[in-house]
Design a protein around this motif. Structure first.
Motif, mmCIF file in Angstrom:
data_model
loop_
_atom_site.group_PDB
_atom_site.id
_atom_site.type_symbol
_atom_site.label_atom_id
_atom_site.label_comp_id
_atom_site.label_asym_id
_atom_site.label_seq_id
_atom_site.Cartn_x
_atom_site.Cartn_y
_atom_site.Cartn_z
ATOM 1 N N VAL A 126 -34.355 34.202 46.580
ATOM 2 C CA VAL A 126 -34.813 33.047 45.807
ATOM 3 C C VAL A 126 -33.868 31.869 46.007
ATOM 4 O O VAL A 126 -32.668 32.044 46.290
ATOM 5 N N SER A 127 -34.437 30.680 45.880
ATOM 6 C CA SER A 127 -33.605 29.474 45.918
ATOM 7 C C SER A 127 -32.813 29.370 44.620
ATOM 8 O O SER A 127 -33.148 29.994 43.601
ATOM 9 N N GLY A 128 -31.754 28.542 44.652
ATOM 10 C CA GLY A 128 -30.907 28.413 43.473
ATOM 11 C C GLY A 128 -31.601 27.768 42.290
ATOM 12 O O GLY A 128 -31.110 27.862 41.157
ATOM 13 N N THR A 129 -32.768 27.143 42.529
ATOM 14 C CA THR A 129 -33.514 26.505 41.437
ATOM 15 C C THR A 129 -34.522 27.454 40.783
ATOM 16 O O THR A 129 -35.221 27.051 39.856
ATOM 17 N N TYR A 130 -34.624 28.659 41.257
ATOM 18 C CA TYR A 130 -35.663 29.605 40.834
ATOM 19 C C TYR A 130 -35.677 29.789 39.314
ATOM 20 O O TYR A 130 -36.699 29.577 38.650
ATOM 21 N N PHE A 131 -34.555 30.167 38.752
ATOM 22 C CA PHE A 131 -34.512 30.494 37.320
ATOM 23 C C PHE A 131 -34.612 29.247 36.447
ATOM 24 O O PHE A 131 -35.242 29.281 35.383
ATOM 25 N N SER A 132 -34.015 28.149 36.882
ATOM 26 C CA SER A 132 -34.054 26.935 36.060
ATOM 27 C C SER A 132 -35.461 26.349 35.999
ATOM 28 O O SER A 132 -35.886 25.873 34.943
ATOM 29 N N VAL A 133 -36.212 26.389 37.102
ATOM 30 C CA VAL A 133 -37.587 25.881 37.101
ATOM 31 C C VAL A 133 -38.458 26.727 36.180
ATOM 32 O O VAL A 133 -39.298 26.207 35.437
ATOM 33 N N LEU A 134 -38.269 28.041 36.209
ATOM 34 C CA LEU A 134 -39.085 28.942 35.399
ATOM 35 C C LEU A 134 -38.615 28.992 33.943
ATOM 36 O O LEU A 134 -39.354 29.485 33.077
ATOM 37 N N GLY A 135 -37.433 28.505 33.675
ATOM 38 C CA GLY A 135 -36.932 28.537 32.301
ATOM 39 C C GLY A 135 -36.466 29.910 31.868
ATOM 40 O O GLY A 135 -36.520 30.251 30.680
ATOM 41 N N ILE A 136 -35.982 30.714 32.800
ATOM 42 C CA ILE A 136 -35.500 32.068 32.499
ATOM 43 C C ILE A 136 -34.023 32.002 32.116
ATOM 44 O O ILE A 136 -33.228 31.328 32.772
ATOM 45 N N ASP A 147 -25.985 25.573 43.049
ATOM 46 C CA ASP A 147 -24.732 25.738 43.798
ATOM 47 C C ASP A 147 -24.766 26.947 44.716
ATOM 48 O O ASP A 147 -23.928 27.061 45.631
ATOM 49 N N ASP A 148 -25.720 27.888 44.472
ATOM 50 C CA ASP A 148 -25.855 29.064 45.340
ATOM 51 C C ASP A 148 -26.773 28.806 46.527
ATOM 52 O O ASP A 148 -27.188 29.740 47.215
ATOM 53 N N ASP A 149 -27.086 27.526 46.757
ATOM 54 C CA ASP A 149 -27.981 27.142 47.850
ATOM 55 C C ASP A 149 -27.255 26.382 48.957
ATOM 56 O O ASP A 149 -27.896 25.716 49.753
ATOM 57 N N SER A 153 -25.156 32.663 54.186
ATOM 58 C CA SER A 153 -24.321 33.873 54.147
ATOM 59 C C SER A 153 -23.094 33.711 53.266
ATOM 60 O O SER A 153 -22.196 34.573 53.292
ATOM 61 N N GLY A 154 -23.034 32.641 52.456
ATOM 62 C CA GLY A 154 -21.834 32.382 51.669
ATOM 63 C C GLY A 154 -21.971 32.631 50.181
ATOM 64 O O GLY A 154 -21.073 32.251 49.413
ATOM 65 N N HIS A 155 -23.063 33.267 49.748
ATOM 66 C CA HIS A 155 -23.264 33.482 48.314
ATOM 67 C C HIS A 155 -23.697 34.930 48.066
ATOM 68 O O HIS A 155 -24.850 35.201 47.736
ATOM 69 N N PRO A 156 -22.771 35.882 48.202
ATOM 70 C CA PRO A 156 -23.109 37.312 48.078
ATOM 71 C C PRO A 156 -23.226 37.755 46.618
ATOM 72 O O PRO A 156 -22.399 38.505 46.109
ATOM 73 N N TYR A 157 -24.279 37.279 45.961
ATOM 74 C CA TYR A 157 -24.435 37.543 44.539
ATOM 75 C C TYR A 157 -25.777 38.219 44.266
ATOM 76 O O TYR A 157 -26.755 38.028 44.993
#
Length: 852
Positions: A126-136, A147-149, A153-157
């Motif tokens: 998922v893109s870093g905006t996934y949860f904020s757009v959905l309001g989760i 910031d995770d976008d 290969s630099g965001h192993p979360y």
């Protein structure tokens, strides 16, 4: 005061109704059981329909969400439906005036290892905006952010779903910060998503959410940089509409920028060899904006028509039940005619008595509704167990009733009580008061009551025939699919899936591992042969590719070969039981690669096999053995793969679909291989060998999960789950409807005969033969059945077209089904009517003449 008085009156009427129902336990039991079946069936199907088709995503303002999809002639590869490339998503996200926010996602699977235990899990990139757009919101830790976008290969979360956190990690609050191995790559858990959120696609419930920047670590074995490649459509892009912007306005607003992107892309190096036709068609592509309030789901589209059809069928069953109960209440009301006449004579208003009778009907309906709710819960559990594959972990459907189901049940209960209670109440409360009080009980055939009962019987016969015809069509359609088969014997064939690439295996290591695994499996006593394939057939999987065919020039630019592909091992066709019609099978020596293009990944096997449909279409009148194929359809595409064999046609996606042209590649000659399905042909029951199969895999690698282990017969049953559900349920409901209609017909005719006992006695005393008495009654039975059957046939001719998409191998107006259903219903109905006719013919004339 009026409210209090009304409540007191209602309470008195309720107590009176319960006393009256308690005095007639037989009538009450039959009525409650009939209602429980009718209301329960409707509640059960609505529960499934609501969860699959009607509910919105449990996110913030779901009605504002839309889904983007690219329409037209794409030049490149497709990874699923409603997809665009990741660069196109980024461009839309940064250059639009219609969305307040956007996100993208890609569903896939990966191998998760924790505490030494490996398993295959569903996840979403998922893109870093996934949860904020959905309001989760997070339950624990944090969710992914923009910031995770930033860095590939630099965001192993990892973000865990709430259910997976509870079941896999026992709700451990210390999970945040711990490292897990995903495809043998270390990633840290940063949070847990809120309870009840299971992604945006029905049928896929992700256990994990991973930044899309980690695509290379999750989608292993793909040489392309999916984050930059514009020729790969793979992500689903969602947007949240700005206030005041409609879906249509959003679509119109995106087209200019979409066209400028197409103009830019067609100038890139990837189009250097594209034909003018491909360029022109690509430039005609457009972006479509679809509703996104329910996410996206192929399963929802697949189940839409079947569930609505079943809802209509259960609704018809409930109407038949209502007609039956209305008849019972009319008969019961005729026994209370004197009571009601007295009450009217001493001053009771008709409105007051109708209200009291309606309370009695609603009491009955409420008892039936409560019993129906319990029946619905049991029925949904049975349906999910019978028709939901055991390994379909992504389909989350609950059988427990929630507030929406309870409200539906209450609404149906009240409506049912009014439907079957109102007309009898109105009929019962308008007697001939003078005649009734003089006790003129010797009624003869006729009157409003009897005409109404006849009309109700005709309606029941009509609806029953309609349901029987529908059931016959669905059952015959399922039989046609089963008889057709996949094109190879499915008995004693078992398959399972495995993907060593998710555990860090390189293609070179897998080319050593897979032959070892096949050799170990063949050593199991009872195993006749074993082979593997990249695509598991009959599971709606699809891998197709444009190809150039040596010696074939398409009549139209779009008529190039587009076969469905598979990557297989030697002995694959022998294991499946598919004969080779020409040439030979692959051997271990088919491991040579050829440089097909200048790209780093432009290597292809030297050999290929095709099916007979491919041969007939592109090599008409020629022997295809020795000719060549090549990947790609651009002018000048080299045809460098030699055809070495032609095999018999078999099904690919499912039993319904037409057999497509197919091409098979040797996996040993392929540079890029990944997960495989292993097939085993056995000489004993394959279920007995499943523990040995798992053991042999563990012997080679104990951390390699085996999944989707099932026989081909179970696999076909799973692929036909929708057809099996609609055929079996329509048959059950058709039988139930016929039973109710027959009981209704019997009840009406038995009551009519009872009302005419004196007339029958007079006729027999004057010399009427028993046959004449039987014909006197049967004449009315035949009339009622004939009118009902005629109406039912007419209705079926008009309505069965609705279910055409659910049929296979027959038309909605199939004569055989129409005739069989009509004859069956007519015979059963006539038999039900014959019983009271026969009893009438056996009456003692003297006893009948004394009857009052």
């Amino acid at each position: 005061m009026n409210v209090v008085g009304g409540l007191e009156t209602l309470f008195r009427d309720l107590k009176y109704s319960l006393r009256m129902l308690a005095r007639t336990p037989g009538f009450t039991a039959v009525a409650v059981l009939t209602l429980a079946l009718g209301i329960g069936a409707n509640t059960a199907i609505f529960s499934l329909l609501d969860q699959v088709l009607l509910r919105l995503l449990p996110v913030r303002d779901p009605q504002e969400l839309v889904l983007l999809t690219m329409r037209g002639h794409h030049y490149g590869n497709n990874w699923g439906g409603n997809a665009i490339s990741h660069p196109m998503f980024r461009d839309f996200k940064d250059h639009n005036e219609v969305f307040s926010e956007m996100f993208c996602r890609f569903p896939t699977t990966a191998s998760l290892t924790s505490s030494g235990q490996a398993e295959l899990v569903q996840l979403e990139l998922v893109s870093g905006t996934y949860f904020s757009v959905l309001g989760i919101r997070p339950v624990l830790g944090r969710l992914l952010t923009p910031d995770d976008d930033r860095v590939p290969s630099g965001h192993p979360y990892i973000v865990l779903s709430y259910d997976f956190w509870q079941t896999r990690f026992a709700g451990d609050p210390g999970i945040v910060g711990k490292d897990l191995l995903l495809n043998n790559y270390k990633m840290a858990v940063v949070g847990v998503a809120q309870q009840g959120f299971e992604g945006v696609e029905l049928g896929r419930s992700p256990k994990l959410f991973v930044p899309i920047m980690m695509q290379a670590q999750v989608i292993v074995g793909n040489p392309q940089d999916m984050l930059k490649e514009r020729r790969n459509r793979w992500v689903n892009a969602f947007g949240r509409l700005k206030p005041g912007v409609t879906q249509r306005q959003a679509q119109a607003g995106l087209q200019p920028f979409m066209h400028s992107m197409l103009e830019m892309e067609v100038q890139q190096a990837a189009f250097n060899r594209a034909s003018k036709h491909d360029r022109d068609e690509f430039l005609k592509c457009w972006i479509e904006v679809l509703p996104g309030s329910q996410g996206r789901s192929y399963l929802r589209h697949q189940l839409s028509t079947p569930l609505w059809v079943l809802m209509a069928i259960t609704g018809a069953v409930l109407l038949i039940a209502c007609a039956n109960l209305a008849n019972l209440l009319l008969v019961r009301g005729s026994g209370r005619t004197r009571e009601i006449a007295i009450r009217l004579a001493i001053g009771a208003s008709r409105q007051r008595i109708v209200g009291q009778l309606l309370v009695e009907s609603l009491t009955l309906s409420a008892l039936g509704g409560l019993a129906g709710l319990a029946f619905a819960f049991w029925a949904d559990q049975a349906l999910l167990h019978a028709y939901l594959p055991s390994d379909s972990g992504g389909v989350r459907i609950s059988s427990a009733p929630d507030l929406r189901i309870l409200l539906f049940n209450a609404a149906v209960t009240i409506l049912t009580g009014v439907i079957f209670g109102l007309v009898p109440a109105l009929q019962t409360t308008k007697p001939n008061i003078v005649g009734t009080l003089k006790d003129q009980a010797g009624a003869v055939l006729g009157g409003g009551h009897h005409r109404l009962r006849k009309a109700l019987v005709i309606a029941q016969v009509t609806l029953s025939l309609l349901l029987l015809i529908a059931a016959g069509l669905f059952v015959r359609s399922l039989s046609n699919l089963r008889n057709l088969g996949p094109g190879f014997p499915v008995e004693r064939l078992v398959g399972f899936e495995i993907d060593p690439s998710l555990n860090g295996y390189t293609p070179e290591r897998m080319k050593v591992f897979y032959p070892q695994l096949l050799e170990n499996l063949r050593s199991i006593p009872g195993v006749q042969s074993a082979a593997l394939a990249a695509q598991r057939i009959l599971e709606d999987n699809e891998w197709d590719s444009g190809m150039s065919v040596e010696g074939f020039t398409p009549d139209k630019p779009d008529d190039h070969a587009q076969p469905y592909m598979n990557q297989i091992s030697p002995n694959y066709f022998a294991t499946l039981g598919v004969p080779i019609l020409a040439g030979r099978d692959f051997t271990p020596n088919d491991n040579r690669e050829i440089k097909h293009s200048a790209d780093a990944y432009g290597w292809v096997p030297a050999t290929v096999m095709i099916n007979e449909k491919f041969a007939k279409k592109y090599f008409a009148g020629r022997n295809p053995i020795g000719f060549h194929l090549g990947f790609g359809t651009d002018p000048g595409t080299p045809t460098d793969m030699e055809i070495v064999g032609v095999v018999k046609d078999i099904k690919y996606t499912n039993l319904r679909d037409e057999i497509p042209p197919q091409a098979y590649l040797p996996y040993l000659g392929s540079r890029y291989i990944g997960g495989m399905t292993i097939y085993l042909r056995t000489v004993v029951d394959p279920n007995l060998l499943m523990p040995s199969i798992r053991s042999k895999v563990r012997d080679l690698d104990s951390n390699l999960p085996v999944y989707a282990l099932r026989t081909a017969e179970v696999q076909i049953n799973n692929s036909l789950s929708t057809e099996r559900m609609i055929a079996s349920l329509s048959a059950v409901f058709g039988f139930l409807a016929t039973l109710l209609a027959v009981i209704g017909l019997y009840g009406v005719m038995a009551y009519a005969v009872a009302q005419r006992i004196r007339e029958v006695g007079i006729r027999m005393a004057l010399g009427a033969a028993r046959g004449n008495v039987i014909w006197m009654v049967m004449r009315e039975v035949l009339l009622l059945v004939s009118i009902g059957v005629t109406s039912g046939v007419a209705a079926s001719l008009a309505l069965t077209r609705v279910v055409q998409s659910q049929l296979f191998g027959l038309t909605p107006h199939d004569p055989q089904t129409l005739v069989l259903a009509t004859v069956a219903l007519a015979m059963v109905a006539c038999a039900a009517g014959y019983v009271p006719a026969f009893r009438a013919s056996r009456l003692d004339p003297m006893a009948a003449l004394r009857y009052e």
